[in-house]
Design an enzyme around this catalytic site. Structure first.
Site, short mmCIF file in Angstrom:
data_model
loop_
_atom_site.label_atom_id
_atom_site.label_comp_id
_atom_site.label_asym_id
_atom_site.label_seq_id
_atom_site.Cartn_x
_atom_site.Cartn_y
_atom_site.Cartn_z
CB SER A 125 -0.80 0.03 1.10
OG SER A 125 -1.45 1.39 1.48
CG HIS A 155 -4.00 -1.42 -1.79
ND1 HIS A 155 -4.92 -2.19 -2.35
CD2 HIS A 155 -4.31 -0.80 -0.79
CE1 HIS A 155 -6.06 -1.75 -1.73
NE2 HIS A 155 -5.75 -0.68 -0.65
CG ASP A 198 -5.18 2.66 0.71
OD1 ASP A 198 -5.87 1.84 0.37
OD2 ASP A 198 -3.96 1.94 0.86
CG MET A 211 -7.61 7.65 1.85
SD MET A 211 -6.78 7.30 3.42
CE MET A 211 -6.77 5.59 3.61
CG HIS A 228 -9.03 0.70 -1.20
ND1 HIS A 228 -8.58 0.21 0.15
CD2 HIS A 228 -10.61 0.79 -1.04
CE1 HIS A 228 -9.62 0.18 0.94
NE2 HIS A 228 -10.67 0.32 0.30
CG MET A 281 -11.46 4.01 1.38
SD MET A 281 -10.03 3.56 2.44
CE MET A 281 -8.52 3.67 0.99
CG MET A 288 -11.75 -2.01 4.46
SD MET A 288 -10.23 -1.15 4.08
CE MET A 288 -9.28 -0.54 5.52
CG ASP A 309 -6.40 -2.35 2.63
OD1 ASP A 309 -5.37 -2.30 3.27
OD2 ASP A 309 -6.99 -1.79 1.99
C1 DX5 Z 1 -6.23 2.07 5.11
C2 DX5 Z 1 -5.85 1.46 3.75
C3 DX5 Z 1 -4.80 0.58 3.96
C4 DX5 Z 1 -3.51 0.88 4.78
C5 DX5 Z 1 -2.64 -0.37 4.86
O1 DX5 Z 1 -7.21 2.87 5.07
O2 DX5 Z 1 -6.78 0.94 3.28
O3 DX5 Z 1 -4.41 0.05 2.54
O4 DX5 Z 1 -2.87 1.54 4.14
O5 DX5 Z 1 -1.72 -0.13 5.76
P1 DX5 Z 1 -0.94 -1.07 7.25
O6 DX5 Z 1 -0.74 -2.21 6.44
O7 DX5 Z 1 -0.12 -0.39 7.44
O8 DX5 Z 1 -2.29 -1.17 7.72
ZN ZN Z 2 -6.47 -0.17 0.82
#
Ligand code: DX5
Ligand code: ZN
Length: 225
Positions: A13, A38, A40, A42, A75, A77, A144, A182
């Site tokens: 990630s 991956h 993320d 946000m 991903h 969000m 999650m 995740d």
């Molecule tokens: C959280 C993300 C994850 C996160 C994973 O909202 O969707 O992908 O970055 O990071 P770790 O493995 O450090 O929890």
């Molecule tokens: Zn994620």
């Protein structure tokens, strides 16, 4: 659910990487045998954090053009999600996962029409029954195992039961979506989630805060079950 290259897929990630050196960080995990990247996304609204806009993803895609060597697993969000699906597809996403929403069926269909693999994500507090009606159209389900927003959080143990239940349903209904887990994945719990049925391990801190990405990825992929 395995591919020929690696039985358990590992998806670093990128939000846990050193943001000043994104290109080098992606090169490093690619060299360390990561399967997917991956990403993320946000928006500071759906979750209380901000990460990568489509321009950053697009620049990374130009730098790492081959999806065969590193798939971009986006991903989302963000809210409203429909404003962003196309943007991230055009930026280079190979896979797009969205959170469960009332218009889930329509948006998953749209992602597939665009030519991306489509995924649905379940927060720790959302029951898997919510997504039963779309299991036959998704390519992946992301469980999650922390509340979304930040890297480095503690793994929520009830996720293991959810993965087990999902794997059972997949078998009963003879479906072939991938199960992704995740959040808070470490070498201590990777075996548990793989045993429960996870095919893809997303990991931020366990990889990017380690000294040696190859060792960290290999250790996640081959946990002591
Ligand atoms: C959280 C993300 C994850 C996160 C994973 O909202 O969707 O992908 O970055 O990071 P770790 O493995 O450090 O929890
Ligand atoms: Zn994620």
């Amino acid at each position: 659910m395995a591919n020929l290259k690696n039985p358990i897929l590992v998806a670093p990630s990128l939000m846990a990487a050193n943001m000043l050196f994104l290109k080098d960080e992606v090169q490093a995990v690619k060299a360390a045998d990561a399967d997917w990247l991956h990403l993320d996304i946000m928006d500071g609204h759906f979750v209380p954090n901000l990460t990568f806009g489509p321009d950053i993803v697009s620049q990374l895609r130009k730098t790492f053009p081959s999806k065969n060597s590193l798939e971009f697993d986006v991903h989302l969000m963000v809210e409203p999600v429909e404003l962003f699906i196309n943007l991230y597809k055009n930026a280079g996403a190979d896979r797009i996962t969205i959170q469960a929403t009332p218009n889930l069926h329509r948006f998953l269909g749209y992602i597939k029409e665009l030519g991306c693999k489509a995924g649905v994500s379940l927060n720790p507090g959302t029951a898997i029954e919510t997504i039963y009606p779309v299991l036959d159209i998704v390519d992946q389900v992301l469980i999650m195992s922390v509340n979304p927003g930040f890297c480095g959080q503690k793994f929520i143990a009830s996720s293991v039961l959810k993965i087990e239940d999902l794997a059972k349903i997949r078998k009963i209904r003879n479906l072939d979506f991938k199960i992704i887990v995740d959040g808070g994945i470490t070498t201590e719990n990777a075996g548990l989630v793989v045993n429960a049925g996870a095919d893809v391990l997303v990991s931020g801190n366990s990889i990017f805060k380690s000294k040696d990405y190859s060792t960290a990825i290999a250790a996640l992929r081959h946990p002591h079950i």
